[in-house]
Design a protein around this motif. Sequence first.
Motif, PDB file in Angstrom:
ATOM      1  N   ALA A 201      26.846 -11.684   5.701  1.00  0.00           N
ATOM      2  CA  ALA A 201      26.078 -10.487   6.015  1.00  0.00           C
ATOM      3  C   ALA A 201      26.106 -10.234   7.510  1.00  0.00           C
ATOM      4  N   THR A 202      26.093  -8.972   7.867  1.00  0.00           N
ATOM      5  CA  THR A 202      25.921  -8.580   9.258  1.00  0.00           C
ATOM      6  C   THR A 202      24.426  -8.399   9.473  1.00  0.00           C
ATOM      7  N   VAL A 203      23.899  -9.102  10.464  1.00  0.00           N
ATOM      8  CA  VAL A 203      22.458  -9.119  10.693  1.00  0.00           C
ATOM      9  C   VAL A 203      22.155  -8.673  12.114  1.00  0.00           C
ATOM     10  N   SER A 204      21.134  -7.827  12.242  1.00  0.00           N
ATOM     11  CA  SER A 204      20.623  -7.434  13.540  1.00  0.00           C
ATOM     12  C   SER A 204      19.127  -7.738  13.529  1.00  0.00           C
ATOM     13  N   LEU A 205      18.663  -8.442  14.554  1.00  0.00           N
ATOM     14  CA  LEU A 205      17.250  -8.795  14.646  1.00  0.00           C
ATOM     15  C   LEU A 205      16.652  -8.232  15.924  1.00  0.00           C
ATOM     16  N   SER A 206      15.439  -7.739  15.813  1.00  0.00           N
ATOM     17  CA  SER A 206      14.690  -7.300  16.990  1.00  0.00           C
ATOM     18  C   SER A 206      13.214  -7.604  16.730  1.00  0.00           C
ATOM     19  N   PRO A 207      12.430  -7.721  17.786  1.00  0.00           N
ATOM     20  CA  PRO A 207      11.002  -8.008  17.606  1.00  0.00           C
ATOM     21  C   PRO A 207      10.323  -6.895  16.811  1.00  0.00           C
ATOM     22  N   ASP A 208       9.423  -7.265  15.932  1.00  0.00           N
ATOM     23  CA  ASP A 208       8.644  -6.291  15.177  1.00  0.00           C
ATOM     24  C   ASP A 208       7.585  -5.714  16.127  1.00  0.00           C
ATOM     25  N   PRO A 209       7.608  -4.415  16.398  1.00  0.00           N
ATOM     26  CA  PRO A 209       6.632  -3.833  17.323  1.00  0.00           C
ATOM     27  C   PRO A 209       5.212  -3.842  16.758  1.00  0.00           C
ATOM     28  N   THR A 210       5.077  -3.979  15.443  1.00  0.00           N
ATOM     29  CA  THR A 210       3.761  -4.052  14.803  1.00  0.00           C
ATOM     30  C   THR A 210       3.733  -5.275  13.882  1.00  0.00           C
ATOM     31  N   PRO A 211       3.677  -6.476  14.470  1.00  0.00           N
ATOM     32  CA  PRO A 211       3.787  -7.689  13.654  1.00  0.00           C
ATOM     33  C   PRO A 211       2.644  -7.892  12.669  1.00  0.00           C
ATOM     34  N   ASP A 212       1.514  -7.249  12.887  1.00  0.00           N
ATOM     35  CA  ASP A 212       0.390  -7.406  11.964  1.00  0.00           C
ATOM     36  C   ASP A 212       0.352  -6.326  10.885  1.00  0.00           C
ATOM     37  N   ALA A 213       1.355  -5.453  10.855  1.00  0.00           N
ATOM     38  CA  ALA A 213       1.390  -4.396   9.840  1.00  0.00           C
ATOM     39  C   ALA A 213       1.620  -5.012   8.462  1.00  0.00           C
ATOM     40  N   LEU A 214       0.920  -4.480   7.491  1.00  0.00           N
ATOM     41  CA  LEU A 214       1.056  -4.949   6.116  1.00  0.00           C
ATOM     42  C   LEU A 214       1.589  -3.820   5.247  1.00  0.00           C
ATOM     43  N   ASP A 215       2.460  -4.163   4.319  1.00  0.00           N
ATOM     44  CA  ASP A 215       2.957  -3.191   3.353  1.00  0.00           C
ATOM     45  C   ASP A 215       2.090  -3.320   2.103  1.00  0.00           C
ATOM     46  N   MET A 216       0.968  -2.584   2.090  1.00  0.00           N
ATOM     47  CA  MET A 216       0.022  -2.703   0.987  1.00  0.00           C
ATOM     48  C   MET A 216       0.409  -1.770  -0.153  1.00  0.00           C
ATOM     49  N   PRO A 217       0.617  -2.337  -1.346  1.00  0.00           N
ATOM     50  CA  PRO A 217       0.892  -1.478  -2.497  1.00  0.00           C
ATOM     51  C   PRO A 217      -0.277  -0.524  -2.737  1.00  0.00           C
ATOM     52  N   GLU A 218       0.041   0.708  -3.043  1.00  0.00           N
ATOM     53  CA  GLU A 218      -0.986   1.732  -3.240  1.00  0.00           C
ATOM     54  C   GLU A 218      -1.993   1.326  -4.308  1.00  0.00           C
ATOM     55  N   VAL A 219      -1.516   0.710  -5.369  1.00  0.00           N
ATOM     56  CA  VAL A 219      -2.410   0.330  -6.458  1.00  0.00           C
ATOM     57  C   VAL A 219      -3.438  -0.708  -6.001  1.00  0.00           C
ATOM     58  N   PHE A 220      -3.035  -1.632  -5.142  1.00  0.00           N
ATOM     59  CA  PHE A 220      -3.981  -2.638  -4.667  1.00  0.00           C
ATOM     60  C   PHE A 220      -5.003  -2.016  -3.722  1.00  0.00           C
ATOM     61  N   ALA A 221      -4.557  -1.075  -2.900  1.00  0.00           N
ATOM     62  CA  ALA A 221      -5.488  -0.368  -2.008  1.00  0.00           C
ATOM     63  C   ALA A 221      -6.544   0.372  -2.826  1.00  0.00           C
ATOM     64  N   LEU A 222      -6.134   0.989  -3.931  1.00  0.00           N
ATOM     65  CA  LEU A 222      -7.085   1.697  -4.791  1.00  0.00           C
ATOM     66  C   LEU A 222      -8.085   0.734  -5.432  1.00  0.00           C
ATOM     67  N   VAL A 223      -7.603  -0.427  -5.838  1.00  0.00           N
ATOM     68  CA  VAL A 223      -8.487  -1.430  -6.437  1.00  0.00           C
ATOM     69  C   VAL A 223      -9.512  -1.905  -5.405  1.00  0.00           C
ATOM     70  N   LEU A 224      -9.064  -2.198  -4.187  1.00  0.00           N
ATOM     71  CA  LEU A 224      -9.996  -2.640  -3.145  1.00  0.00           C
ATOM     72  C   LEU A 224     -11.026  -1.561  -2.820  1.00  0.00           C
ATOM     73  N   ASP A 225     -10.609  -0.286  -2.873  1.00  0.00           N
ATOM     74  CA  ASP A 225     -11.544   0.813  -2.621  1.00  0.00           C
ATOM     75  C   ASP A 225     -12.665   0.839  -3.655  1.00  0.00           C
ATOM     76  N   GLN A 226     -12.398   0.301  -4.851  1.00  0.00           N
ATOM     77  CA  GLN A 226     -13.385   0.323  -5.928  1.00  0.00           C
ATOM     78  C   GLN A 226     -14.194  -0.967  -6.025  1.00  0.00           C
ATOM     79  N   ASP A 227     -13.846  -1.960  -5.216  1.00  0.00           N
ATOM     80  CA  ASP A 227     -14.521  -3.263  -5.289  1.00  0.00           C
ATOM     81  C   ASP A 227     -14.968  -3.660  -3.885  1.00  0.00           C
ATOM     82  N   GLU A 228     -16.191  -3.287  -3.536  1.00  0.00           N
ATOM     83  CA  GLU A 228     -16.689  -3.510  -2.175  1.00  0.00           C
ATOM     84  C   GLU A 228     -16.746  -4.985  -1.806  1.00  0.00           C
ATOM     85  N   ALA A 229     -17.126  -5.837  -2.750  1.00  0.00           N
ATOM     86  CA  ALA A 229     -17.226  -7.273  -2.462  1.00  0.00           C
ATOM     87  C   ALA A 229     -15.847  -7.866  -2.178  1.00  0.00           C
TER      88      ALA A 229
END
Length: 163
Positions: A85-113
Motif C-alpha cells: 500500500a502507498t501510505v501518507s501520514l500527517s498529524p490529526d489536527p483534531t485528535p480528540d474528534a470522535l466519529d459518533m454514529p447518528e443512532v448512538f447520538a440519538l440514544v444518548l439524547d434520550q438517556d440523560e443518565a
Amino acid sequence: MPKRTSSVQFISTIIRLDTGMRYHALPVPDDVAATFKSAGVRRLIAVINGHTCRRALQNHADGGSFLIVGGELLKTCGLKLRSTATVSLSPDPTPDALDMPEVFALVLDQDEAALARWETFTIGRQRSLLHYVSSAKQEATQIKRSWELAEKIRTHSLYGDKP
C-alpha cells in the motif's frame, strides 16, 4: 504543545499480527514513527491507497510501530494480506474528534443518565465504545448495540466496571 510534523509518504505491506488480539496491520518505518513520536503526535490522518482515515500510531511490544487496519478498510483500499500500500501520514489536527454514529447520538439524547456518565469517559474509552457500535454492518445491529451500550453505561455494567 507538541511540535507539528508534515506529511510523510512510504510504501508498506499488510501483515497479520497474531500476538494477543489478532489483526491486520500496516508497519510504519522506524524513522517515520520516530518523527511523530518525538513531536508528541499519536493520532494521525492516514491516506492509504487514496482512502483517508483516522488512526493511532501503535507500538509493538517487540519493537516497531504500525497502524491497525480492519477488514472494511482493507476492502475499501483494495488490499489483503501481503498486499503493498502507498501510505501518507500527517498529524490529526483534531485528535480528540470522535466519529459518533447518528443512532448512538440519538440514544444518548434520550438517556440523560447514560449521557452524563458518557461525558465522564476519556476520549480513548469513548472511541473504543463507539467502535463497538459503528463496526456493526447492519443498521438494525447498530440500533440494538446502541441501546444495549447505553443501558450498560447507565447501570455501570460495562466490562471493567467494578461491582
